[in-house]
Design an enzyme around this catalytic site. Structure first.
Site, short mmCIF file in Angstrom:
data_model
loop_
_atom_site.label_atom_id
_atom_site.label_comp_id
_atom_site.label_asym_id
_atom_site.label_seq_id
_atom_site.Cartn_x
_atom_site.Cartn_y
_atom_site.Cartn_z
N CYS A 40 48.78 26.55 41.52
CA CYS A 40 48.16 25.83 40.41
C CYS A 40 46.71 25.49 40.76
N HIS A 41 45.94 25.12 39.74
CA HIS A 41 44.51 24.86 39.93
C HIS A 41 44.20 23.78 40.93
N THR A 42 45.05 22.78 40.99
CA THR A 42 44.69 21.66 41.85
C THR A 42 44.85 22.03 43.33
N HIS A 62 52.52 22.28 44.93
CA HIS A 62 53.20 21.16 44.26
C HIS A 62 54.04 21.65 43.09
N GLU A 63 54.32 22.96 43.01
CA GLU A 63 55.03 23.50 41.85
C GLU A 63 56.20 24.36 42.34
N CYS A 92 60.86 6.19 40.49
CA CYS A 92 61.73 5.31 41.30
C CYS A 92 62.66 4.49 40.42
N CYS A 95 59.92 0.23 40.07
CA CYS A 95 58.58 -0.37 40.19
C CYS A 95 58.15 -0.91 38.82
N CYS A 98 57.47 1.98 36.28
CA CYS A 98 58.69 2.62 35.75
C CYS A 98 59.40 1.68 34.77
N CYS A 106 54.62 6.24 38.29
CA CYS A 106 55.37 5.44 39.26
C CYS A 106 54.46 5.07 40.43
N ARG A 110 52.78 5.56 45.93
CA ARG A 110 51.47 6.07 45.56
C ARG A 110 50.48 6.07 46.73
N CYS A 169 55.12 21.81 37.44
CA CYS A 169 53.81 21.31 37.00
C CYS A 169 53.44 21.83 35.61
N ARG A 370 50.03 32.68 35.64
CA ARG A 370 50.62 32.04 36.81
C ARG A 370 51.02 33.07 37.85
P1 NAD Z 1 43.27 28.22 33.54
O1 NAD Z 1 42.06 28.54 34.35
O2 NAD Z 1 44.46 29.11 33.60
O3 NAD Z 1 42.85 28.10 32.01
C1 NAD Z 1 41.63 27.56 31.56
C2 NAD Z 1 41.24 28.33 30.29
O4 NAD Z 1 40.11 27.65 29.71
C3 NAD Z 1 40.81 29.77 30.54
O5 NAD Z 1 41.51 30.65 29.69
C4 NAD Z 1 39.31 29.76 30.23
O6 NAD Z 1 38.86 30.99 29.69
C5 NAD Z 1 39.21 28.62 29.22
N1 NAD Z 1 37.90 28.00 29.12
C6 NAD Z 1 37.03 27.70 30.13
N2 NAD Z 1 35.92 27.12 29.63
C7 NAD Z 1 36.09 27.02 28.30
C8 NAD Z 1 35.30 26.52 27.22
N3 NAD Z 1 34.08 26.00 27.46
N4 NAD Z 1 35.78 26.57 25.97
C9 NAD Z 1 37.00 27.12 25.73
N5 NAD Z 1 37.80 27.63 26.70
C10 NAD Z 1 37.35 27.58 27.96
O7 NAD Z 1 43.70 26.73 33.94
P2 NAD Z 1 45.11 26.01 33.69
O8 NAD Z 1 46.05 26.35 34.79
O9 NAD Z 1 45.53 26.24 32.30
O10 NAD Z 1 44.68 24.48 33.90
C11 NAD Z 1 43.83 23.83 32.97
C12 NAD Z 1 43.44 22.45 33.46
O11 NAD Z 1 44.57 21.58 33.45
C13 NAD Z 1 42.89 22.40 34.89
O12 NAD Z 1 41.77 21.54 34.90
C14 NAD Z 1 44.05 21.80 35.67
O13 NAD Z 1 43.62 21.15 36.85
C15 NAD Z 1 44.58 20.84 34.65
N6 NAD Z 1 45.95 20.30 34.88
C16 NAD Z 1 46.16 18.99 34.61
C17 NAD Z 1 47.42 18.42 34.78
C18 NAD Z 1 47.67 16.99 34.42
O14 NAD Z 1 48.76 16.47 34.74
N7 NAD Z 1 46.76 16.30 33.75
C19 NAD Z 1 48.47 19.22 35.28
C20 NAD Z 1 48.23 20.57 35.52
C21 NAD Z 1 46.97 21.10 35.32
C1 022 Z 2 48.44 19.01 38.76
N1 022 Z 2 47.34 18.30 38.45
C2 022 Z 2 46.35 19.17 38.16
C3 022 Z 2 46.87 20.41 38.28
N2 022 Z 2 48.15 20.29 38.65
C4 022 Z 2 47.25 16.93 38.45
C5 022 Z 2 46.31 16.31 39.24
C6 022 Z 2 46.19 14.93 39.21
C7 022 Z 2 47.00 14.17 38.40
C8 022 Z 2 47.97 14.79 37.63
C9 022 Z 2 48.09 16.19 37.66
C10 022 Z 2 46.84 12.77 38.34
C11 022 Z 2 46.50 12.04 37.21
C12 022 Z 2 46.44 10.71 37.56
C13 022 Z 2 46.74 10.63 38.90
N3 022 Z 2 46.96 11.89 39.41
C14 022 Z 2 46.80 9.37 39.68
C15 022 Z 2 48.19 8.86 39.72
C16 022 Z 2 48.25 7.44 40.24
O1 022 Z 2 47.24 6.93 40.74
O2 022 Z 2 49.32 6.83 40.13
C17 022 Z 2 47.30 12.19 40.71
C18 022 Z 2 48.63 12.44 41.08
C19 022 Z 2 48.97 12.74 42.41
C20 022 Z 2 47.96 12.75 43.39
C21 022 Z 2 46.67 12.49 43.03
C22 022 Z 2 46.33 12.20 41.71
C23 022 Z 2 48.33 13.03 44.82
O3 022 Z 2 49.47 13.08 45.17
N4 022 Z 2 47.36 13.26 45.69
C24 022 Z 2 49.73 12.44 40.06
ZN ZN Z 3 49.57 21.72 39.03
#
Ligand code: NAD
Ligand code: 022
Ligand code: ZN
Length: 375
Positions: A40-42, A62-63, A92, A95, A98, A106, A110, A169, A370
């Site tokens: 995954c991206h992170t 993480h996936e 949990c 907390c 939760c 949770c 953390r 994820c 993926r």
């Molecule tokens: P990815 O790279 O597979 O997809 C991103 C897409 O966005 C690509 O298709 C790209 O062409 C497009 N894109 C880039 N710039 C753009 C723009 N300006 N306008 C329109 N489209 C554009 O990435 P992904 O795996 O789908 O992840 C996306 C995001 O979600 C990442 O930042 C990732 O870290 C985040 N994420 C967050 C969480 C969360 O819990 N909040 C969990 C997982 C992933």
């Molecule tokens: C997963 N992420 C991006 C791609 N795949 C992702 C990254 C960060 C978070 C969630 C998904 C996130 C959002 C808010 C937080 N995190 C903070 C949570 C908190 O403070 O309770 C986050 C998480 C885990 C971790 C860091 C940041 C870590 O374990 N290092 C859920």
């Molecule tokens: Zn992820």
């Protein structure tokens, strides 16, 4: 015991696939044999050095999905042989967060999770006597890992590991953002920015929620077919709309006698702060909700005119799709097994652990939705 792992030795360097040492589970911990893990991206963000809180050396990932092979003292909810998905957001159930029922974040472990350590403040991983850090409480880039009991979801035994690992994820984040965070209702209009591994799952979540109009936005025209595959009804490439992207989207979503446009729900799945602004401003005045899913670069800030919020738009964010992992992940596995959601076509590449760096290369090149490592 000796296990095989991809070690993140330093920022900017490829992972090193090697043998490391893993201690058995302590109290309230379980050891899991990881059978498959998504990339995954992170993981890439941390490996690149872009995350200032990233720790090295460490075992990323993480996936994952796998099988419980050992349980420590005090563990009651899991036993040897259980099939499981590790949770980077634990649950949990005791907390304040939760118990609030208002968040999935949770707080039980953390602090130590962020420090790359188990809840007792130590690491189970080492190499030649030197400590290796855990990562997001999961470290699935190893064929065995140790997890806190509260960070493990038990799933049905007929689910294929090489597919359901993605529920750890991407799938849960995308679908959860629609169902838990936005709470999209049937007939809604929606815009999804970024049709990658997250955005496509938002699209299939919107289909599940019976959204009416699902507009996908991506710079890459190849994503049109991908979006349509999962329920997207309209595609917009920002390169064609130019500076007029937001008015264009507002125009596309005009409904009702007053012909005021704007989507009921928008989702940022890019992590780009300019896109986050577009997503908010493409929402309907009075009630539009924009959900930030993408993770922006360290230190980035978002901007809009307060008028956008004063006129009734809502800006939200979501972590892990607002899912409570031990409760919700087994249900999403059931949805997959029942054919309510799809996963298989999104897993575009698989590889053995030895080739894990190729998975990162495919992600850089934008060639994969993926990649999954199968142990
Ligand atoms: P990815 O790279 O597979 O997809 C991103 C897409 O966005 C690509 O298709 C790209 O062409 C497009 N894109 C880039 N710039 C753009 C723009 N300006 N306008 C329109 N489209 C554009 O990435 P992904 O795996 O789908 O992840 C996306 C995001 O979600 C990442 O930042 C990732 O870290 C985040 N994420 C967050 C969480 C969360 O819990 N909040 C969990 C997982 C992933
Ligand atoms: C997963 N992420 C991006 C791609 N795949 C992702 C990254 C960060 C978070 C969630 C998904 C996130 C959002 C808010 C937080 N995190 C903070 C949570 C908190 O403070 O309770 C986050 C998480 C885990 C971790 C860091 C940041 C870590 O374990 N290092 C859920
Ligand atoms: Zn992820």
């Amino acid at each position: 015991m000796d296990v095989r792992a991809a070690v993140a030795v330093a920022a900017g360097k490829p992972l090193e696939v090697t043998t490391v040492q893993l201690e058995g589970p302590k109290a309230f911990e379980v050891m899991v044999e990881i059978k498959a893990t998504g990339i995954c991206h992170t993981d890439e963000f941390t490996l690149s050095g872009g995350d200032p809180e990233g720790l090295f050396p460490s075992i990323l990932g993480h996936e994952g999905a796998g099988v419980v092979v050992d349980v420590g003292p005090g563990v009651t909810s899991l036993k040897k042989g259980d099939h499981v998905i590790p949770l980077y957001t634990p649950e949990c159930r005791t907390c304040p967060s939760c118990l609030s029922r208002k968040t999935n974040l949770c707080t039980a472990i953390r602090a130590t999770q962020g420090q790359g350590l188990m809840p007792d403040g130590s690491s189970r991983f080492s190499i030649e006597g030197k400590t290796l850090h855990h990562y997001m409480g999961c470290s699935t880039f190893a064929n065995f890992t140790v997890l806190p009991e509260i960070a493990v979801a038990k799933i049905r035994e007929d689910a294929p590991f090489d597919k359901v690992c993605y529920i750890g994820c991407g799938v849960t984040t995308g679908i959860g953002a629609v169902l838990n965070t936005a709470k999209v209702e049937p007939g809604a209009t929606a815009v999804v920015f970024g049709l990658g591994g997250i955005g496509l799952n938002v699209i299939q979540g919107l289909r599940l929620a019976s959204a009416d109009m699902i507009i996908g936005v991506d710079l890459n025209n190849d994503k049109k077919q991908w979006g349509e595959r999962f329920g997207m009804t309209h595609f917009v490439n920002p390169k064609d709309a130019g500076a007029d992207l937001v008015p264009h989207l507002v125009n596309m979503t005009k409904r009702g006698a007053d012909q005021i446009g704007g989507a009921d729900y928008t989702f940022d799945c890019t992590g780009n702060v300019s896109v986050m602004r577009q997503a908010l401003e493409a929402c309907h005045r009075g009630w539009g909700v924009s959900v930030i899913i993408g993770v922006a670069p360290a230190g980035a800030e978002i901007a809009t005119r307060p008028f956008q919020l004063v006129t009734g738009r809502t800006w939200k964010g979501t972590a892990f799709g607002g899912a409570r992992g031990r409760t919700d992940v087994p249900k999403i596995v059931d949805w997959y097994m029942d054919g309510k959601i799809e996963i298989d076509p999104m897993i575009t590449h698989t590889m053995p652990l030895a080739d894990i760096n190729k998975g990162f290369d495919l992600m850089h090149a934008g060639e994969s939705i993926r990649s999954v490592v199968i142990y």
